[in-house]
Write an enzyme that holds these catalytic residues in place. Structure first.
Site, PDB file in Angstrom:
ATOM      1  N   THR A   1       0.858  -1.191   0.000  1.00  0.00           N
ATOM      2  CA  THR A   1       0.000   0.000   0.000  1.00  0.00           C
ATOM      3  C   THR A   1       0.894   1.241   0.000  1.00  0.00           C
ATOM      4  OG1 THR A   1      -1.793  -1.087   1.157  1.00  0.00           O
ATOM      5  CG2 THR A   1      -1.579   1.265   1.544  1.00  0.00           C
TER       6      THR A   1
ATOM      7  N   ARG B   1     -14.570  -7.199  -0.148  1.00  0.00           N
ATOM      8  CA  ARG B   1     -13.783  -6.859   1.058  1.00  0.00           C
ATOM      9  C   ARG B   1     -13.138  -5.468   0.949  1.00  0.00           C
ATOM     10  NH1 ARG B   1      -8.296  -5.279   2.313  1.00  0.00           N
ATOM     11  NH2 ARG B   1      -7.872  -5.919   4.425  1.00  0.00           N
TER      12      ARG B   1
ATOM     13  N   GLY C   1     -10.529  -2.742   3.171  1.00  0.00           N
ATOM     14  CA  GLY C   1      -9.603  -2.646   4.302  1.00  0.00           C
ATOM     15  C   GLY C   1      -9.729  -1.299   4.981  1.00  0.00           C
ATOM     16  N   ASP C   2      -8.697  -0.937   5.684  1.00  0.00           N
ATOM     17  CA  ASP C   2      -8.701   0.295   6.487  1.00  0.00           C
ATOM     18  C   ASP C   2      -8.442   1.553   5.665  1.00  0.00           C
ATOM     19  OD1 ASP C   2      -6.122  -0.859   6.012  1.00  0.00           O
ATOM     20  OD2 ASP C   2      -5.267   0.628   7.363  1.00  0.00           O
TER      21      ASP C   2
ATOM     22  N   THR D   1      -0.553   1.301   7.073  1.00  0.00           N
ATOM     23  CA  THR D   1      -0.406   0.168   6.159  1.00  0.00           C
ATOM     24  C   THR D   1      -0.258  -1.114   6.963  1.00  0.00           C
ATOM     25  OG1 THR D   1       1.007  -0.905   4.524  1.00  0.00           O
ATOM     26  CG2 THR D   1       2.085   0.693   5.963  1.00  0.00           C
ATOM     27  N   GLY D   2      -0.910  -2.163   6.472  1.00  0.00           N
ATOM     28  CA  GLY D   2      -0.830  -3.434   7.186  1.00  0.00           C
ATOM     29  C   GLY D   2      -2.136  -4.189   7.064  1.00  0.00           C
TER      30      GLY D   2
ATOM     31  N   GLY E   1      -5.520  -4.652   7.259  1.00  0.00           N
ATOM     32  CA  GLY E   1      -6.588  -3.665   7.358  1.00  0.00           C
ATOM     33  C   GLY E   1      -7.645  -3.947   8.409  1.00  0.00           C
TER      34      GLY E   1
HETATM   35  N1  ASP Z   1      -4.076  -1.950   4.786  1.00  0.00           N
HETATM   36  C1  ASP Z   1      -4.347  -2.410   3.467  1.00  0.00           C
HETATM   37  C2  ASP Z   1      -5.596  -3.230   3.456  1.00  0.00           C
HETATM   38  O1  ASP Z   1      -5.817  -3.977   4.377  1.00  0.00           O
HETATM   39  C3  ASP Z   1      -3.251  -3.186   2.861  1.00  0.00           C
HETATM   40  C4  ASP Z   1      -1.833  -2.745   3.148  1.00  0.00           C
HETATM   41  O2  ASP Z   1      -1.609  -1.794   3.838  1.00  0.00           O
HETATM   42  O3  ASP Z   1      -0.902  -3.360   2.612  1.00  0.00           O
HETATM   43  O4  ASP Z   1      -6.332  -3.169   2.508  1.00  0.00           O
END
Ligand code: ASP
Length: 342
Positions: free
Chosen positions: A211, A239, A241-242, A262-263, A265
């Site tokens: 991300t 789906r 994410g955050d 990032t991570g 979500g």
């Molecule tokens: N946070 C993002 C999600 O869950 C993905 C990411 O940060 O790599 O969609």
């Protein structure tokens, strides 16, 4: 002098000084002016700060040198772009949008070109942008044909009465606003296709990585944040994410900070991570670094991911609990660095 006269003079002095004391108490804090070398004579440079990320996750330290260098070069180019904009006085909002657009076009990252594949072998993109001046924000999710999701998010913020548009509706809005469109397969890259096939074989959604995001404080003292993603490999059922959830993956407030996360979500949504960091600063008086450490290391669990943040005082925090986070930081004092691991 007679005592009555002295009293009178003192009273008059107090009367004169009080409004100034009250005004001083209410006045917004003065932004300290830190002239840069060579810029001092122009006398116009005020502090600015910028942080960027290209995703957090398990990034093995032994990735091929050439691949590592490609990531670092791309982060450096994005950071230079943002640095030059802020140094010449661009707004934080324009800067974070420009930096994220740049990273969306780089196939290395999981945003725009290079986005991960869904379960059905397509791409669904999410993005958000927020202006710390007035908390105005825009978010889009489940886009399939918009080349620059972050710019559509900005159009939602600025040209619609809404904050969050998803799926077909967001695509219809993109048509009305005449933003650049591409075929869904334009986002394909061989690397993401291979990751999708692996995830299909394992019958699971793979932890995301790649991300992109940017946060900035501009010379006017305004904060902004932007984030863009393809989400999770092998995701299904629409789906989200955050990233497009304001307060979870993206948040900016001139009173506190600008955050891009990032991570994983789902975890960032449950903990409303970006807003939680801002709230710890606003209500508990923590610094940005303390607040980000508290949320990333004490509320989240190892390997969940990380955040980048810039505070209203210009300080920068780059905090993650995963093996690595592609990231960069620059400011008006001359800091300029890109990193992947600790
Ligand atoms: N946070 C993002 C999600 O869950 C993905 C990411 O940060 O790599 O969609």
């Amino acid at each position: 002098m007679r005592p009555a006269r002295v009293q009178l003079i003192l009273l008059a002095a107090l009367f004169f000084v009080c409004p100034f004391l009250a005004a001083a108490r209410q006045a917004p804090p003065v932004v300290e002016v830190i002239p840069q070398t060579g810029e001092a004579e122009k006398g116009a440079i005020r502090p600015w700060s910028l942080a960027i990320h290209g995703g957090a996750g398990t990034i093995p330290k032994n990735i091929p040198e050439e691949e590592r260098d490609r990531y670092l070069a791309s982060l450096r180019a994005a950071l230079e772009l943002g640095r030059d904009l802020l140094a010449k006085g661009s707004s934080s909002l324009d800067t974070v949008e420009a930096v994220v657009r740049f990273l969306e076009d780089d196939p290395l990252f999981n945003a725009g070109k290079g986005a991960v594949f869904t379960h059905d072998g397509t791409h669904e993109l999410d993005a958000a942008i927020m202006d710390g001046r007035d908390l105005s924000c825009g978010a889009v999710a489940g886009l399939t044909t918009v080349r620059h999701p972050v710019s559509l998010a900005r159009l939602v913020k600025e040209t619609s009465p809404h904050v969050f548009l998803v799926g077909d509706g967001a695509e219809a809005f993109a048509t009305e606003r005449q933003v650049e469109r591409v075929e869904n397969s334009w986002f394909d890259t061989p690397k993401r296709r291979a990751q999708w096939q692996e995830a299909l074989a394992r019958e699971e959604a793979a932890k995301p990585k790649g991300t992109v995001g940017a946060v900035a404080l501009d010379q006017q003292g305004n904060l902004a944040a932007a984030t863009s993603t393809g989400g999770m490999t092998n995701k299904r059922w629409g789906r989200l994410g955050d990233v497009p959830v304001i307060g979870a993956g993206t948040y900016a407030n001139n009173k506190t900070c600008a955050i891009s996360a990032t991570g994983w979500g789902e975890k960032f949504i449950r903990h409303t991570v970006a807003h939680d960091i801002s709230a710890l600063m606003e209500y508990a008086g923590l610094t940005l670094q303390q607040a980000a450490d508290r949320v990333i290391h004490e509320k989240l669990e190892k390997d969940d991911g990380g955040v980048i943040g810039v505070a209203r005082d210009g300080s920068i925090a780059l905090v993650f609990n995963s093996e690595g986070m592609y990231r960069g930081a620059a400011d008006s004092k001359g800091r300029f660095e890109v990193k992947i691991w600790e």
